[in-house]
Design a protein around this motif. Structure first.
Motif, PDB file in Angstrom:
ATOM      1  N   ALA A 135      41.333  33.997  34.443  1.00 33.96           N
ATOM      2  CA  ALA A 135      41.347  33.540  35.835  1.00 33.96           C
ATOM      3  C   ALA A 135      40.940  34.653  36.792  1.00 33.96           C
ATOM      4  CB  ALA A 135      42.735  33.004  36.189  1.00 33.96           C
ATOM      5  N   PHE A 136      41.465  35.870  36.574  1.00 32.40           N
ATOM      6  CA  PHE A 136      41.168  36.964  37.495  1.00 32.40           C
ATOM      7  C   PHE A 136      39.773  37.536  37.299  1.00 32.40           C
ATOM      8  CE2 PHE A 136      45.481  36.647  38.705  1.00 32.40           C
ATOM      9  CZ  PHE A 136      45.622  37.343  39.900  1.00 32.40           C
ATOM     10  N   GLN A 137      39.121  37.234  36.182  1.00 31.48           N
ATOM     11  CA  GLN A 137      37.706  37.591  36.058  1.00 31.48           C
ATOM     12  C   GLN A 137      36.891  36.908  37.141  1.00 31.48           C
ATOM     13  OE1 GLN A 137      36.967  36.594  31.850  1.00 31.48           O
ATOM     14  NE2 GLN A 137      36.160  38.666  31.622  1.00 31.48           N
ATOM     15  N   PHE A 138      37.213  35.656  37.424  1.00 26.95           N
ATOM     16  CA  PHE A 138      36.495  34.917  38.460  1.00 26.95           C
ATOM     17  C   PHE A 138      36.956  35.336  39.855  1.00 26.95           C
ATOM     18  CE2 PHE A 138      36.293  32.169  34.716  1.00 26.95           C
ATOM     19  CZ  PHE A 138      34.924  31.914  34.659  1.00 26.95           C
ATOM     20  N   ILE A 139      38.231  35.642  40.003  1.00 20.58           N
ATOM     21  CA  ILE A 139      38.731  36.045  41.317  1.00 20.58           C
ATOM     22  C   ILE A 139      38.062  37.325  41.793  1.00 20.58           C
ATOM     23  CG2 ILE A 139      40.783  36.929  42.523  1.00 20.58           C
ATOM     24  CD1 ILE A 139      42.443  34.926  40.927  1.00 20.58           C
ATOM     25  N   PHE A 140      37.843  38.286  40.889  1.00 26.33           N
ATOM     26  CA  PHE A 140      37.246  39.566  41.275  1.00 26.33           C
ATOM     27  C   PHE A 140      35.733  39.622  41.048  1.00 26.33           C
ATOM     28  CE2 PHE A 140      41.676  40.973  40.830  1.00 26.33           C
ATOM     29  CZ  PHE A 140      41.799  41.785  41.938  1.00 26.33           C
ATOM     30  N   ASP A 141      35.133  38.515  40.682  1.00 25.34           N
ATOM     31  CA  ASP A 141      33.683  38.529  40.477  1.00 25.34           C
ATOM     32  C   ASP A 141      32.976  38.926  41.770  1.00 25.34           C
ATOM     33  OD1 ASP A 141      30.854  37.319  40.421  1.00 25.34           O
ATOM     34  OD2 ASP A 141      31.531  37.070  38.345  1.00 25.34           O
ATOM     35  N   PRO A 142      32.129  39.986  41.750  1.00 25.71           N
ATOM     36  CA  PRO A 142      31.520  40.480  42.990  1.00 25.71           C
ATOM     37  C   PRO A 142      30.450  39.565  43.569  1.00 25.71           C
ATOM     38  CG  PRO A 142      30.670  41.694  41.107  1.00 25.71           C
ATOM     39  CD  PRO A 142      31.763  40.813  40.581  1.00 25.71           C
ATOM     40  N   ARG A 143      30.067  38.505  42.850  1.00 27.12           N
ATOM     41  CA  ARG A 143      29.020  37.614  43.353  1.00 27.12           C
ATOM     42  C   ARG A 143      29.581  36.352  43.993  1.00 27.12           C
ATOM     43  NH1 ARG A 143      26.046  36.951  37.818  1.00 27.12           N
ATOM     44  NH2 ARG A 143      28.271  36.901  37.252  1.00 27.12           N
ATOM     45  N   PHE A 144      30.558  35.707  43.329  1.00 27.18           N
ATOM     46  CA  PHE A 144      31.078  34.449  43.873  1.00 27.18           C
ATOM     47  C   PHE A 144      32.598  34.333  43.739  1.00 27.18           C
ATOM     48  CE2 PHE A 144      29.446  33.828  39.560  1.00 27.18           C
ATOM     49  CZ  PHE A 144      30.589  33.423  38.893  1.00 27.18           C
ATOM     50  N   GLY A 145      33.301  35.446  43.546  1.00 22.81           N
ATOM     51  CA  GLY A 145      34.751  35.403  43.405  1.00 22.81           C
ATOM     52  C   GLY A 145      35.472  35.244  44.733  1.00 22.81           C
ATOM     53  N   MET A 146      36.758  34.970  44.664  1.00 28.34           N
ATOM     54  CA  MET A 146      37.566  34.769  45.860  1.00 28.34           C
ATOM     55  C   MET A 146      37.660  36.047  46.683  1.00 28.34           C
ATOM     56  SD  MET A 146      41.518  33.450  46.174  1.00 28.34           S
ATOM     57  CE  MET A 146      42.197  35.025  45.655  1.00 28.34           C
ATOM     58  N   VAL A 147      37.802  37.202  46.018  1.00 29.52           N
ATOM     59  CA  VAL A 147      37.872  38.464  46.748  1.00 29.52           C
ATOM     60  C   VAL A 147      36.574  38.716  47.502  1.00 29.52           C
ATOM     61  CG1 VAL A 147      38.058  40.969  46.491  1.00 29.52           C
ATOM     62  CG2 VAL A 147      39.548  39.459  45.160  1.00 29.52           C
ATOM     63  N   GLN A 148      35.449  38.449  46.858  1.00 34.15           N
ATOM     64  CA  GLN A 148      34.149  38.625  47.518  1.00 34.15           C
ATOM     65  C   GLN A 148      34.043  37.713  48.734  1.00 34.15           C
ATOM     66  OE1 GLN A 148      31.584  36.113  47.426  1.00 34.15           O
ATOM     67  NE2 GLN A 148      30.135  37.351  48.638  1.00 34.15           N
ATOM     68  N   ASP A 149      34.533  36.475  48.613  1.00 39.49           N
ATOM     69  CA  ASP A 149      34.455  35.528  49.722  1.00 39.49           C
ATOM     70  C   ASP A 149      35.333  35.980  50.885  1.00 39.49           C
ATOM     71  OD1 ASP A 149      33.722  32.768  50.791  1.00 39.49           O
ATOM     72  OD2 ASP A 149      35.916  32.634  50.768  1.00 39.49           O
ATOM     73  N   ASP A 160      31.897  46.547  43.316  1.00 39.69           N
ATOM     74  CA  ASP A 160      31.500  46.064  42.002  1.00 39.69           C
ATOM     75  C   ASP A 160      32.616  46.416  41.021  1.00 39.69           C
ATOM     76  OD1 ASP A 160      30.328  45.254  39.681  1.00 39.69           O
ATOM     77  OD2 ASP A 160      28.344  46.045  40.169  1.00 39.69           O
ATOM     78  N   PHE A 161      33.556  45.505  40.864  1.00 47.31           N
ATOM     79  CA  PHE A 161      34.747  45.785  40.055  1.00 47.31           C
ATOM     80  C   PHE A 161      34.426  45.993  38.585  1.00 47.31           C
ATOM     81  CE2 PHE A 161      36.444  43.419  43.715  1.00 47.31           C
ATOM     82  CZ  PHE A 161      37.442  44.287  44.127  1.00 47.31           C
ATOM     83  N   TYR A 162      33.254  45.501  38.142  1.00 46.64           N
ATOM     84  CA  TYR A 162      32.944  45.575  36.712  1.00 46.64           C
ATOM     85  C   TYR A 162      32.010  46.726  36.361  1.00 46.64           C
ATOM     86  CZ  TYR A 162      35.150  41.028  36.430  1.00 46.64           C
ATOM     87  OH  TYR A 162      36.071  40.018  36.489  1.00 46.64           O
ATOM     88  N   GLN A 163      31.534  47.463  37.335  1.00 48.43           N
ATOM     89  CA  GLN A 163      30.621  48.572  37.066  1.00 48.43           C
ATOM     90  C   GLN A 163      31.173  49.924  37.499  1.00 48.43           C
ATOM     91  OE1 GLN A 163      27.889  48.221  35.270  1.00 48.43           O
ATOM     92  NE2 GLN A 163      28.258  46.015  35.118  1.00 48.43           N
ATOM     93  N   GLU A 164      32.135  49.935  38.395  1.00 53.84           N
ATOM     94  CA  GLU A 164      32.703  51.184  38.897  1.00 53.84           C
ATOM     95  C   GLU A 164      34.096  51.379  38.289  1.00 53.84           C
ATOM     96  OE1 GLU A 164      32.582  51.382  43.132  1.00 53.84           O
ATOM     97  OE2 GLU A 164      30.614  50.376  43.241  1.00 53.84           O
ATOM     98  N   PRO A 165      34.304  52.447  37.514  1.00 54.96           N
ATOM     99  CA  PRO A 165      35.579  52.630  36.798  1.00 54.96           C
ATOM    100  C   PRO A 165      36.804  52.600  37.707  1.00 54.96           C
ATOM    101  CG  PRO A 165      33.927  54.157  35.973  1.00 54.96           C
ATOM    102  CD  PRO A 165      33.326  53.496  37.174  1.00 54.96           C
ATOM    103  N   GLY A 166      36.722  53.233  38.873  1.00 56.13           N
ATOM    104  CA  GLY A 166      37.872  53.264  39.769  1.00 56.13           C
ATOM    105  C   GLY A 166      38.276  51.878  40.231  1.00 56.13           C
TER     106      GLY A 166
END
Length: 308
Positions: A135-149, A160-166
């Motif tokens: 579920a949280f994979q979609f929430i933090f998705d930088p293209r269409f996730g809830m956090v991005q929105d 970019d939660f999936y490319q930046e280690p921090g």
């Protein structure tokens, strides 16, 4: 009727104590046997295996002494893995305990709908970690996730939660806190409902502010609960695996979110280096043991100081 002699009384007490001892042994024996078989025996086998070089797919192993430990201490990614473990653990423990306490303080009040609200807070703790991770994979998705929105609505670009280690480590920590805050909430709520009400009434008579009341009356009574949670939440956080495996698989950049427990999995079941993975598991066990002993010692000191 003559009273029993002192010797007869001692023999009777001795028989009673022996019966109690045998009863306690009979009740404890099944649990001790299960612990010995399923906990202590695997622990000893793991420590023994850490001194061998063994490909998990091979029936043969080679004794290499402390070479697995020397390799782990000398590898370039060891500091990164340790740093990830420390940041993830401290962030998760602090976040879970602070948010759980605040929610417990809020929902301990007589407010409408507090029953359903308590259920909603606790519900994520009962959900599978794998399901939460998906579920949280979609929430933090930088293209269409809830956090991005949400960030886009106030003119901020999503990291970019999936490319930046921090940011990936932050994403994992936030997800873990959301899932496990229900546990700390329930424990703190139970502790708040068992507080000494007379002290609160005395503080109210003295016109103590809410801040003073919390730090002088509530917080001291919650200290044992806080110690208990600090131990249990630390142990569960350092052993977290499912969220990491589902969301980031230890990446980005190979070890961006790899913790000690996830490194055990990678080395043992991905790289097939069971001996090296056992060495890392032994190191993790020793770290957890030291942390637990320090916390218990601090709790004992606090209890003895309070008693004095």
């Amino acid at each position: 009727m003559p009273s029993p002699s002192p010797a007869g009384s001692r023999r009777a007490r001795g028989r009673w104590r022996r019966r109690e001892w045998w009863l306690a042994a009979a009740l404890l024996a099944p649990n001790l046997v299960l612990l010995a078989i399923f906990t202590y025996r695997p622990l000893v086998d793991n420590i023994r295996l850490s001194f061998f070089a063994w490909n998990i797919s091979s029936p043969n192993s080679e004794f290499i002494g402390l070479d697995n430990y020397r390799e782990w201490l000398s590898r370039d990614d060891t500091l990164t893995v340790l740093g990830n473990t420390v940041v993830f653990t401290l962030g998760s423990v602090a976040g879970s305990m602070i948010i759980g306490l605040l929610l417990a303080l809020m929902l301990d009040q007589r407010i409408p709908g507090r029953g359903p609200a308590r259920a909603v807070v606790f519900a994520p703790y009962a959900i599978s970690g794998a399901a939460v991770g998906v579920a949280f994979q979609f929430i933090f998705d930088p293209r269409f996730g809830m956090v991005q929105d949400l960030l886009g609505r106030i003119g901020i670009d999503s990291p970019d939660f999936y490319q930046e280690p921090g940011w990936a480590l932050f994403m994992l920590t936030a997800t873990f806190v959301w899932k496990n805050v229900g546990f700390t909430f329930v424990i703190y709520l139970a502790a708040l409902q068992g507080l000494n009400r007379e002290l609160s009434e005395a503080a109210a008579i003295d016109n103590a502010s809410r801040t003073t009341h919390f730090f002088r009356v509530v917080a001291p009574q919650l200290r044992p609960t806080t110690f208990f949670l600090s131990i249990t939440v630390t142990l569960s956080t350092m052993q977290a695996f499912d969220l990491i495996n589902v969301i980031t698989r230890g990446g980005p950049q190979l070890t961006g979110t790899t913790t000690l427990v996830y490194q055990v999995y990678q080395e043992t079941f991905v790289n097939f280096r069971a001996g090296y993975g056992a060495a890392i598991a032994t190191i993790l066990f020793l770290v957890l043991l030291v942390i637990t002993l320090l916390q218990v010692r601090a709790m004992d000191r606090n209890s003895s100081g309070k008693g004095a």
